[in-house]
Design an enzyme around this catalytic site. Sequence first.
Site, mmCIF file in Angstrom:
data_model
loop_
_atom_site.group_PDB
_atom_site.id
_atom_site.type_symbol
_atom_site.label_atom_id
_atom_site.label_comp_id
_atom_site.label_asym_id
_atom_site.label_seq_id
_atom_site.Cartn_x
_atom_site.Cartn_y
_atom_site.Cartn_z
ATOM 1 N N HIS A 104 -62.485 22.213 87.340
ATOM 2 C CA HIS A 104 -63.252 22.918 86.311
ATOM 3 C C HIS A 104 -62.420 23.990 85.598
ATOM 4 O O HIS A 104 -62.823 24.474 84.542
ATOM 5 C CB HIS A 104 -64.533 23.521 86.910
ATOM 6 N N SER A 106 -60.940 31.046 90.708
ATOM 7 C CA SER A 106 -61.071 29.597 90.895
ATOM 8 C C SER A 106 -59.706 28.929 90.883
ATOM 9 O O SER A 106 -58.887 29.164 89.995
ATOM 10 C CB SER A 106 -61.945 29.005 89.790
ATOM 11 N N ASP A 109 -63.557 18.507 92.681
ATOM 12 C CA ASP A 109 -63.184 19.697 91.907
ATOM 13 C C ASP A 109 -61.726 20.070 92.154
ATOM 14 O O ASP A 109 -61.394 21.230 92.349
ATOM 15 C CB ASP A 109 -64.103 20.874 92.231
#
Length: 383
Positions: free
Chosen positions: A118, A227, A148
């Site tokens: 993402h 992230s 992911d």
Amino acid sequence: MKASDFEPVPSRDTFSRRVAVLAFWAALLMVLWHFLPVVEAWLAPSGSGERTVTARGDLAEDEKATIELFEKSRDSVVYISTAQLVQDVWTRNIFAVPRGTGSGFIWDDAGHVVTNFHVIEGASEATVKLADGRDYKAALVGASPAHDIAVLRIGVGFKRPPPVPIGTSHDLKVGQKVFAIGNPFGLDWSLTTGIVSALDRSLPNERGGPPIEHLIQTDAAINPGNSGGPLLDSAGRLIGINTAIYSPSGASAGIGFAVPVDTVRRVVPQLIKTGKYIRPALGIEADELLNQRLAALTGVKGVYVLRVQPGSAAEKAGIVGAARGPEGLVPGDVITALDGTPVDGLPKLLSLLDEHQVGDVVRLTLRRGEATREVQVALQPGT
């Protein structure tokens, strides 16, 4: 009545004088109180105002360990910024618009960088910044939205940053210390610490498909920009990729999630080799919504096989799908366990299969009617 029975009444002037005296003393006390610090400073002995530094002494052992961990790991963590190419409708010029930022880490000596999918999703280009300030344009090697995970590659000709040491996640314990390094809110190379709060968590996949399983829950502060960064154990080994937070405000609320390194070790080599992740499969067709309805009607939890693909591993193992009869759909085999682990639905089956590789042989427990049997199935590539 005698005149002596009457008390003299104070005159108005006497009362006014008393009020004035009280007001005077009250005002004087307020003035003295106000100027008390000045008087104290005037009476105190004069000096330069300097203070002697108190000796610190040695750092605590856990502080030394944390500092050493950060200094050793910092160069393995990268800052990722992405952009999207857009075209001006009037001039037809194409230019890059900043899209977002995230973190990543060096995977190997070949310049591969691992991050979250993402972080780079929807981007046209990505720039990787190293801890020493060097910037490199990155190429997308491969991605697995279901996990992911994405792999980029940069060309580093000299002074290659060290790959992050790899650990394991299957033996993690709730309560052990963890460390997250990343770039929260663009504040590059920040360190946060915490513990493993829980294991084997699952989150819905925002891009559709089965949920992301086996996540590590941690209370180490993880914010936007973290992230894709590494989650490390106290030995400085990679145990997960920081991937998500649970927070109504979008900031850290003490609940963060990381993709376990055991999953990363299984997925990343495939992405580097083929550019995509090939899921191991049985060669059956099933539908989770229909699955839930059949389980409610029959009281048997599992995966109801609707169809077996011709020539598939499932057909070779003798698995039977549903059939149409005079009275409607006749259920076939129901998968109730894989290698002894109960299966209560399609997401659980996919999660268990994802722990294996193509070619592995698994043991399925099947139920049809009141009969139960076990079969061996060699996993095939999924589509």
